[in-house]
Design an enzyme around this catalytic site. Structure first.
Site, mmCIF file in Angstrom:
data_model
loop_
_atom_site.group_PDB
_atom_site.id
_atom_site.type_symbol
_atom_site.label_atom_id
_atom_site.label_comp_id
_atom_site.label_asym_id
_atom_site.label_seq_id
_atom_site.Cartn_x
_atom_site.Cartn_y
_atom_site.Cartn_z
ATOM 1 N N SER A 164 5.081 -2.668 3.080
ATOM 2 C CA SER A 164 4.626 -3.984 2.638
ATOM 3 C C SER A 164 5.704 -5.016 2.890
ATOM 4 O O SER A 164 6.815 -4.926 2.358
ATOM 5 C CB SER A 164 4.293 -3.948 1.138
ATOM 6 O OG SER A 164 4.291 -5.260 0.616
ATOM 7 N N ASP A 312 -4.467 -7.038 7.717
ATOM 8 C CA ASP A 312 -5.383 -8.119 7.323
ATOM 9 C C ASP A 312 -6.588 -8.215 8.264
ATOM 10 O O ASP A 312 -7.550 -8.942 7.982
ATOM 11 C CB ASP A 312 -4.654 -9.465 7.306
ATOM 12 C CG ASP A 312 -3.634 -9.531 6.181
ATOM 13 O OD1 ASP A 312 -3.763 -8.767 5.209
ATOM 14 O OD2 ASP A 312 -2.702 -10.356 6.268
HETATM 15 C C1 S3P Z 1 1.993 -10.709 4.096
HETATM 16 C C2 S3P Z 1 2.046 -9.349 4.047
HETATM 17 C C3 S3P Z 1 0.857 -8.494 3.906
HETATM 18 C C4 S3P Z 1 -0.413 -9.240 4.234
HETATM 19 C C5 S3P Z 1 -0.456 -10.592 3.599
HETATM 20 C C6 S3P Z 1 0.713 -11.434 4.066
HETATM 21 C C7 S3P Z 1 3.250 -11.478 4.209
HETATM 22 O O1 S3P Z 1 0.781 -8.026 2.584
HETATM 23 O O2 S3P Z 1 -1.528 -8.474 3.822
HETATM 24 O O3 S3P Z 1 -1.657 -11.246 3.929
HETATM 25 O O4 S3P Z 1 3.219 -12.674 4.521
HETATM 26 O O5 S3P Z 1 4.316 -10.890 3.995
HETATM 27 P P1 S3P Z 1 1.582 -6.710 2.126
HETATM 28 O O6 S3P Z 1 3.006 -6.962 2.360
HETATM 29 O O7 S3P Z 1 1.296 -6.527 0.667
HETATM 30 O O8 S3P Z 1 1.009 -5.599 2.955
#
Ligand code: S3P
Length: 425
Positions: A164, A312
């Site tokens: 993440s 996403d």
């Molecule tokens: C993001 C990371 C992702 C993604 C979100 C934007 C970011 O989430 O789903 O729309 O900008 O770091 P996760 O880090 O929880 O996977």
């Protein structure tokens, strides 16, 4: 929201600026010294929530039509807000800002909308607490609202159970303020915009395989950031062009960072006609124009390290799979359950309503494509990516679809329906 079967899509469009990069430009600009100028900033509700939070933290941010000027006050220049900070629907705002707030010399309350108040924050509370942070989930459910009492932080070596970028970035940002190096190792590499941009602002940050490491102590300097188009927004038009007969769409100026480009790999694996043109690098981010044409698509298996690079885009990939021949299996994607909605359940519910053959699994979904889709009532669950995915699914369905609360697209793409209409000739 009514849609009729579309005969052809044709034209050239540009999608709005990347959401992840826009958030980071505001955040890093606020804690850098001097002016940061951001071009092609995404004026979607999520990024506006980030601006609002930093204004409340004492940062002057000026907005012209799509340029933003941030009067950064340095790493220690934020001031205690007079009110609660509200991240709206934005997980990125909530998680990343928590890493910064954990290290300030004041206390804040951070919250967001009903969806944010259900999303897991234990994933940042745990590592930040290991660094010495004092973060309490006010309702004792590991969700926002969060009470964050700024503390002196220590460096840690964190092994994250999830890939993440929000978790990684929260820890790296806290690491800017720690008393020693901080590293984050992930099961698979997640999007690396934080690493790229923090480095350009002057932070000593190194990466190797699935580990990113930051050394504290140096100040950040304001920069000029030109935000590329968001590949997550481009994805809807890529799929629209592929599944609609007689179509050709050129999407200009799209960020194709290799930690975000899984959708392009999937399109190629499924047999889609996709060309990358005019490849270039801007602000350390790879950018290209993307040309797609109608294609007969084939089902595939998607899992493992590919998943974080298209997390996403899975709702729109599920739509593409419903229009492809054969079976598509999406696995290792349990993270979908904790996005703006439970995107496994919501995709299964809505695609089934259209007549698709889809079933949920523990960590993804299985779609048997090629069955004709029909009009249906689509429940968006106020999730922007669900609403946009079904606007595309409906283009080639027989009959009309109605999407509840289509205005939720404002979170990442306020002009989505207008841009889609512009391709329907
Ligand atoms: C993001 C990371 C992702 C993604 C979100 C934007 C970011 O989430 O789903 O729309 O900008 O770091 P996760 O880090 O929880 O996977």
């Amino acid at each position: 929201m009514m849609r009729n079967k579309t005969k052809k899509l044709q034209g050239t469009i540009t999608v709005p600026g990347d959401k992840s990069i826009s958030h980071r430009a505001i955040m890093f600009g606020s804690i850098a010294s001097g002016m940061t100028e951001v071009g092609n900033f995404l004026r979607g509700a999520d990024c506006l929530s980030t601006i609002d939070c930093f204004r409340k933290l004492g940062i002057q941010i000026e907005e012209t039509s799509n340029r933003i000027f941030i009067h950064g006050k340095g790493l220690h220049g934020l001031t205690r807000p007079n009110s609660i900070l509200d991240a709206g629907n934005s997980g990125t705002t909530t998680r990343l800002i928590s890493g910064i707030l954990a290290a300030q010399n004041f206390t804040v309350t951070l919250t967001g909308d009903a969806s944010i108040q259900k999303r897991p924050m234990g994933r940042i509370i745990t590592p930040l607490s290991q660094m010495g942070a004092d973060i309490t989930s006010i309702n004792q459910n590991q969700c926002a609202p969060l009470l964050i009492k700024g503390q002196k932080l220590h460096g840690i070596e964190y092994h994250s159970p999830v890939a993440s970028a929000q978790v990684k970035s929260a820890i790296l940002l806290a690491g800017l303020y720690a008393d020693s190096d901080t590293s984050v190792t992930e099961p698979f590499v997640s999007r690396n915009h934080t690493e790229i941009m923090l480095q350009s602002f002057g932070a000593p940050i190194t990466t190797s395989n699935t580990t990113a490491k930051i050394t504290p102590g140096s100040k950040l300097s304001g920069q000029k950031v030109e935000v590329p188009g968001d590949i997550s927004s481009a994805a809807y038009f890529l799929v629209a062009g592929l599944i609609t007969p007689n179509s050709e769409i050129l999407i200009q100026n799209v960020g194709i960072n290799p930690t975000r480009d899984g959708i392009l790999k999937v399109i190629k694996m499924m047999g889609g006609d996709l060309k990358l043109e005019n490849l270039r690098i801007e602000n350390g981010e790879e950018v290209a124009d993307l040309l797609v044409s109608s294609s007969q698509l084939q089902g595939i298996e998607i899992g493992g390290s590919l998943i974080p690079t298209l997390i996403d885009e899975i709702p729109i990939i599920a739509v593409m799979a419903a229009y492809a021949k054969g079976r598509t299996v999406i696995k290792d994607a349990a993270e979908l359950k904790v996005k703006e909605s439970n995107r496994i359940d919501v995709m299964v519910q809505n695609l089934s309503a259209m007549g698709a053959h889809i079933e949920a699994t523990e960590d993804g979904m299985i779609i048997d494509g090629g069955f004709p889709l029909m009009g249906a009532h689509i429940e968006s669950h106020l999730d922007h990516r669900i609403a946009m995915s079904f606007a595309i699914a409906g283009l080639n369905a027989s009959g009309e679809i109605q999407i509840s609360n289509p205005e939720c697209v404002d979170v990442s793409y306020p002009n989505f329906f207008k841009d889609l209409a512009s391709l329907q000739i």
